[in-house]
Design an enzyme around this catalytic site. Structure first.
Site, mmCIF file in Angstrom:
data_model
loop_
_atom_site.group_PDB
_atom_site.id
_atom_site.type_symbol
_atom_site.label_atom_id
_atom_site.label_comp_id
_atom_site.label_asym_id
_atom_site.label_seq_id
_atom_site.Cartn_x
_atom_site.Cartn_y
_atom_site.Cartn_z
ATOM 1 N N PRO A 71 0.840 -1.193 0.000
ATOM 2 C CA PRO A 71 0.000 0.000 0.000
ATOM 3 C C PRO A 71 0.881 1.251 0.000
ATOM 4 O O PRO A 71 1.926 1.283 0.660
ATOM 5 C CB PRO A 71 -0.807 -0.123 1.289
ATOM 6 C CG PRO A 71 -0.115 -1.128 2.117
ATOM 7 C CD PRO A 71 0.716 -1.969 1.221
ATOM 8 N N HIS A 72 0.464 2.247 -0.754
ATOM 9 C CA HIS A 72 1.246 3.477 -0.838
ATOM 10 C C HIS A 72 0.313 4.640 -1.150
ATOM 11 O O HIS A 72 -0.770 4.448 -1.708
ATOM 12 C CB HIS A 72 2.341 3.362 -1.901
ATOM 13 C CG HIS A 72 1.847 2.946 -3.239
ATOM 14 N ND1 HIS A 72 1.536 1.629 -3.536
ATOM 15 C CD2 HIS A 72 1.568 3.652 -4.354
ATOM 16 C CE1 HIS A 72 1.120 1.558 -4.780
ATOM 17 N NE2 HIS A 72 1.113 2.770 -5.314
ATOM 18 N N ALA A 73 0.768 5.834 -0.769
ATOM 19 C CA ALA A 73 -0.044 7.027 -0.997
ATOM 20 C C ALA A 73 0.821 8.265 -0.853
ATOM 21 O O ALA A 73 1.914 8.218 -0.300
ATOM 22 C CB ALA A 73 -1.195 7.080 0.012
#
Length: 167
Positions: A71-73
């Site tokens: 997950p990345h943002a």
């Protein structure tokens, strides 16, 4: 040095009890918020971290392979702060449904939060992380790890091996 470049030992958590993908993203949001506060003394709201991770997941699942999610943002960080990405690694006690089309479960999570405006700068590094995490031998070692310290040692060793191969 790819896996440990933005990861610190205190952002590694072993045998985390998580019940769902949503709870996982909330947990990562809290850890990321604390990490940015500690490192840059900038208040990043845990709800904002979660919200950005959740929005990114809606664009496309961040499951990469072999029970591993990335997950990345992007996060809005004060422009006067020269913030770098922050990584978080979790080894879950039990795999969770990651809402992948083929019902794959996830038990290893490498999360990465980028300050807004730096994504292009770290694009190659991000791809290198995906490549490393796709190594089945590395995944096997991480699953066998008995502590956060052992996970850190495995990741550090992997990075050192890569550096020796380059030299």
């Amino acid at each position: 040095m790819v896996l440990t470049q933005f990861l610190s030992p205190e952002n590694i958590h072993h045998d985390v009890v998580i019940s769902s993908k949503k709870r996982l993203l909330e947990f990562i949001g809290k850890i990321a918020s604390d990490a940015f506060q500690k490192q840059y003394h900038d208040n990043v709201c845990p709800v904002e971290c979660f919200s950005n991770l959740f929005k990114r997941e809606k664009l496309g699942c961040t499951y990469i392979n072999n029970g591993i999610a990335l997950p990345h943002a992007k996060l809005a960080i004060s422009p006067e702060i020269e913030a770098k990405p922050t990584a978080i690694f979790l080894k879950l006690e039990q795999p969770i449904d990651y809402e992948v089309n083929d019902n794959k479960e996830v038990d290893l999570v490498y999360a990465l939060l980028f300050p807004e405006g730096t994504c292009a700068q770290y694009k190659e590094m991000f791809q290198a992380i995906v490549h490393k995490l796709n190594d089945k031998n590395l995944a096997k070692q991480l699953r066998a790890a008995q502590s956060a310290d052992e996970i850190w040692q495995i990741l550090e060793y992997t990075d050192k091996q890569e550096n020796e191969e380059i030299d």
